[in-house]
Design an enzyme around this catalytic site. Structure first.
Site, PDB file in Angstrom:
ATOM      1  N   ASP A  35       0.835  -1.191   0.000  1.00  0.00           N
ATOM      2  CA  ASP A  35       0.000   0.000   0.000  1.00  0.00           C
ATOM      3  C   ASP A  35       0.877   1.251   0.000  1.00  0.00           C
ATOM      4  O   ASP A  35       1.673   1.467   0.909  1.00  0.00           O
ATOM      5  CB  ASP A  35      -0.907  -0.001   1.230  1.00  0.00           C
ATOM      6  CG  ASP A  35      -2.080   0.956   1.100  1.00  0.00           C
ATOM      7  OD1 ASP A  35      -1.881   2.081   0.600  1.00  0.00           O
ATOM      8  OD2 ASP A  35      -3.194   0.590   1.500  1.00  0.00           O
ATOM      9  N   SER A  77      -7.037   4.508  -1.647  1.00  0.00           N
ATOM     10  CA  SER A  77      -6.865   3.057  -1.594  1.00  0.00           C
ATOM     11  C   SER A  77      -8.143   2.299  -1.932  1.00  0.00           C
ATOM     12  O   SER A  77      -8.080   1.164  -2.405  1.00  0.00           O
ATOM     13  CB  SER A  77      -6.362   2.633  -0.212  1.00  0.00           C
ATOM     14  OG  SER A  77      -5.039   3.074  -0.003  1.00  0.00           O
ATOM     15  N   THR A 130      -8.083  -1.746   1.207  1.00  0.00           N
ATOM     16  CA  THR A 130      -7.533  -2.708   0.247  1.00  0.00           C
ATOM     17  C   THR A 130      -8.122  -4.104   0.420  1.00  0.00           C
ATOM     18  O   THR A 130      -8.633  -4.683  -0.548  1.00  0.00           O
ATOM     19  CB  THR A 130      -6.000  -2.736   0.304  1.00  0.00           C
ATOM     20  OG1 THR A 130      -5.501  -1.416   0.091  1.00  0.00           O
ATOM     21  CG2 THR A 130      -5.430  -3.673  -0.750  1.00  0.00           C
ATOM     22  N   GLU A 249      -1.217  -7.885   1.919  1.00  0.00           N
ATOM     23  CA  GLU A 249      -0.991  -6.442   1.850  1.00  0.00           C
ATOM     24  C   GLU A 249       0.033  -5.984   2.877  1.00  0.00           C
ATOM     25  O   GLU A 249      -0.086  -6.292   4.068  1.00  0.00           O
ATOM     26  CB  GLU A 249      -2.293  -5.671   2.099  1.00  0.00           C
ATOM     27  CG  GLU A 249      -2.100  -4.159   1.946  1.00  0.00           C
ATOM     28  CD  GLU A 249      -3.244  -3.334   2.494  1.00  0.00           C
ATOM     29  OE1 GLU A 249      -3.449  -2.223   1.965  1.00  0.00           O
ATOM     30  OE2 GLU A 249      -3.930  -3.772   3.447  1.00  0.00           O
ATOM     31  N   ASP A 254       2.121   2.592   3.397  1.00  0.00           N
ATOM     32  CA  ASP A 254       1.370   3.819   3.163  1.00  0.00           C
ATOM     33  C   ASP A 254       1.416   4.745   4.375  1.00  0.00           C
ATOM     34  O   ASP A 254       1.657   5.947   4.241  1.00  0.00           O
ATOM     35  CB  ASP A 254      -0.072   3.454   2.820  1.00  0.00           C
ATOM     36  CG  ASP A 254      -0.949   4.652   2.536  1.00  0.00           C
ATOM     37  OD1 ASP A 254      -0.640   5.392   1.592  1.00  0.00           O
ATOM     38  OD2 ASP A 254      -1.941   4.857   3.262  1.00  0.00           O
ATOM     39  N   HIS A 258       2.940   8.457   4.480  1.00  0.00           N
ATOM     40  CA  HIS A 258       2.108   9.607   4.858  1.00  0.00           C
ATOM     41  C   HIS A 258       2.818  10.436   5.940  1.00  0.00           C
ATOM     42  O   HIS A 258       2.747  11.666   5.935  1.00  0.00           O
ATOM     43  CB  HIS A 258       0.760   9.135   5.407  1.00  0.00           C
ATOM     44  CG  HIS A 258      -0.288   8.912   4.368  1.00  0.00           C
ATOM     45  ND1 HIS A 258      -0.770   9.911   3.566  1.00  0.00           N
ATOM     46  CD2 HIS A 258      -0.963   7.784   4.009  1.00  0.00           C
ATOM     47  CE1 HIS A 258      -1.700   9.424   2.754  1.00  0.00           C
ATOM     48  NE2 HIS A 258      -1.836   8.127   3.005  1.00  0.00           N
ATOM     49  N   ASP A 296      -1.090  -0.062  -4.820  1.00  0.00           N
ATOM     50  CA  ASP A 296      -2.334   0.589  -5.220  1.00  0.00           C
ATOM     51  C   ASP A 296      -2.083   2.017  -5.698  1.00  0.00           C
ATOM     52  O   ASP A 296      -2.817   2.538  -6.538  1.00  0.00           O
ATOM     53  CB  ASP A 296      -3.346   0.567  -4.074  1.00  0.00           C
ATOM     54  CG  ASP A 296      -2.771   1.052  -2.750  1.00  0.00           C
ATOM     55  OD1 ASP A 296      -1.558   1.324  -2.667  1.00  0.00           O
ATOM     56  OD2 ASP A 296      -3.552   1.144  -1.771  1.00  0.00           O
ATOM     57  N   HIS A 297      -1.046   2.649  -5.191  1.00  0.00           N
ATOM     58  CA  HIS A 297      -0.678   4.020  -5.552  1.00  0.00           C
ATOM     59  C   HIS A 297       0.653   4.331  -4.887  1.00  0.00           C
ATOM     60  O   HIS A 297       1.153   3.534  -4.086  1.00  0.00           O
ATOM     61  CB  HIS A 297      -1.747   5.016  -5.079  1.00  0.00           C
ATOM     62  CG  HIS A 297      -2.054   4.894  -3.612  1.00  0.00           C
ATOM     63  ND1 HIS A 297      -1.208   5.366  -2.628  1.00  0.00           N
ATOM     64  CD2 HIS A 297      -3.100   4.317  -2.965  1.00  0.00           C
ATOM     65  CE1 HIS A 297      -1.716   5.087  -1.436  1.00  0.00           C
ATOM     66  NE2 HIS A 297      -2.861   4.448  -1.607  1.00  0.00           N
TER      67      HIS A 297
END
Length: 364
Positions: A35, A77, A130, A249, A254, A258, A296-297
């Site tokens: 993620d 997500s 997710t 995952e 992520d 962040h 996912d990004h």
């Protein structure tokens, strides 16, 4: 008698052959989603390892995917998870519904309907965006109770992750959701250690009230849970024509990005890399297994600039710089290994990646 023995031998060989994939056939897919993981996150891990080989270097093929959602050039997500799970675009915040609000079916739902075994392993809660994209159908990812209600009838065989506080709530059929899973034949655990003597069948392991601790405090939970899920799914499909689909995952990559926290990000990437290695080792031991590693990004807009503009110097040092504390619209990498790895190539959309995976499993 001799003819009978020859006939029996032939029948046994034929029966054994049904459980073995044909050359190049994809029987199992292990789908690893980091993620928020961009190419720079993988680069950070490799640099900090002194360029020593990692599991990512074992990839037999590499591709790139775009990540935009139906209503935004920068996805969240939920929309990206839906694209990767279902092969269709949706709006940010939406799970398992297309942009028009129509229900769409994930590869795990299709696999379950087709008689395959399925599993999810995450570090965050099982109702998070997710994993939920693989079974839930809600307009907004924050509808956690509705997502939990969708998890129960999903038929997913193996579930490892957090979210125990929602699973402990009362469900419509009486008792808690945990009770309802038990009635459906699941063995329920609240810690990974409790699954040590579980070697086949349906398992729900809710390891935390919400999410597992961050790396490295949680130890090897994610790679060990991934190995246990592979063990269970392999046992559940042994001798059968149909294989399995497992999604793993690396949820907190992520979160670390962040926070623009490089040490935490490195720890999460190292943890996720262990899962990639375990999946590739499984593929080596189980012909017909395809390992797909992607994201996912990208989160954080991470770059790795030189410490000096004078490149005539023998070493200028490097820095890790973040362009944002949010997501970006960058493309993300796809690493492929095992059966069918050569059949997913080039630059594509995230929806196309999912569609190709389903085609390889015959789940169109």
């Amino acid at each position: 008698m001799k003819k009978f023995l020859l006939l029996l031998s032939g029948l046994l060989l034929a029966a054994g052959a049904t459980a073995q994939p044909a050359q190049g056939e994809v029987r199992n897919i292990i789908y690893l989603i980091g993620d928020g993981m961009g190419l720079s996150h993988v680069s950070l891990m490799k640099i900090e390892k002194g360029y020593a080989p990692t599991a990512f270097d074992r990839a037999q093929n590499i591709a790139l995917i775009t990540t935009y959602s139906a209503n935004n050039r920068v996805t969240d997500s939920a929309a990206a998870g839906t694209a990767l799970a279902c092969g269709a675009k949706t709006n940010n915040g939406t799970l398992g519904l297309d942009a028009g609000g129509n229900r769409i079916e994930s590869m795990i739902a299709r696999a379950t309907r087709d008689g395959m075994a399925t599993g999810l392993v995450v570090t965050y809660y099982l109702q998070h965006a997710t994993p939920a994209a693989f079974y839930a159908h809600v307009k907004h990812r924050g509808e956690t109770d509705a997502i939990t209600a969708d998890m129960l009838p999903s038929g997913i065989d193996v579930l490892f992750g957090g979210g125990r506080k929602w699973l402990a709530r009362e469900c419509a059929e009486g008792g808690s959701y945990l009770d309802a899973f038990v009635r459906r034949g699941y063995r329920v655990a609240t810690a990974l250690e409790e699954t040590a003597d579980m070697h086949r069948g349906r398992v729900l392991c809710a390891v935390a009230e919400e999410e597992a601790p961050r790396a490295p405090e949680r130890g090897d939970y994610l790679p060990e849970a991934s190995k246990k899920a592979m063990e269970l799914l392999a046992a559940n499909t042994e001798g059968k024509q149909k294989g399995f689909v497992l999604m793993i995952e690396g949820s907190f990559i992520d979160s670390a990005a962040h926070a623009n926290d490089t040490d935490w990000l490195e720890a999460e990437m190292n943890d996720f890399e262990k899962c990639v290695a375990a999946a590739m080792d499984f593929a080596d031991a189980h012909p017909g297994t395809l390992v797909v590693v992607t994201a996912d990004h990208e989160t954080g807009g991470l770059s790795v600039p030189s410490g000096d503009k004078d490149f005539t110097r023998s070493e200028s040092g490097i820095d890790y710089r973040y362009g944002t504390s949010s997501h970006t619209g960058s493309m993300v990498p796809v690493y492929l290994y095992g059966a069918g790895a050569e059949r997913i190539n080039g630059l594509m959309d995230n929806t196309e990646l999912s569609q190709r995976m389903m085609e390889l499993l015959g789940l169109e």
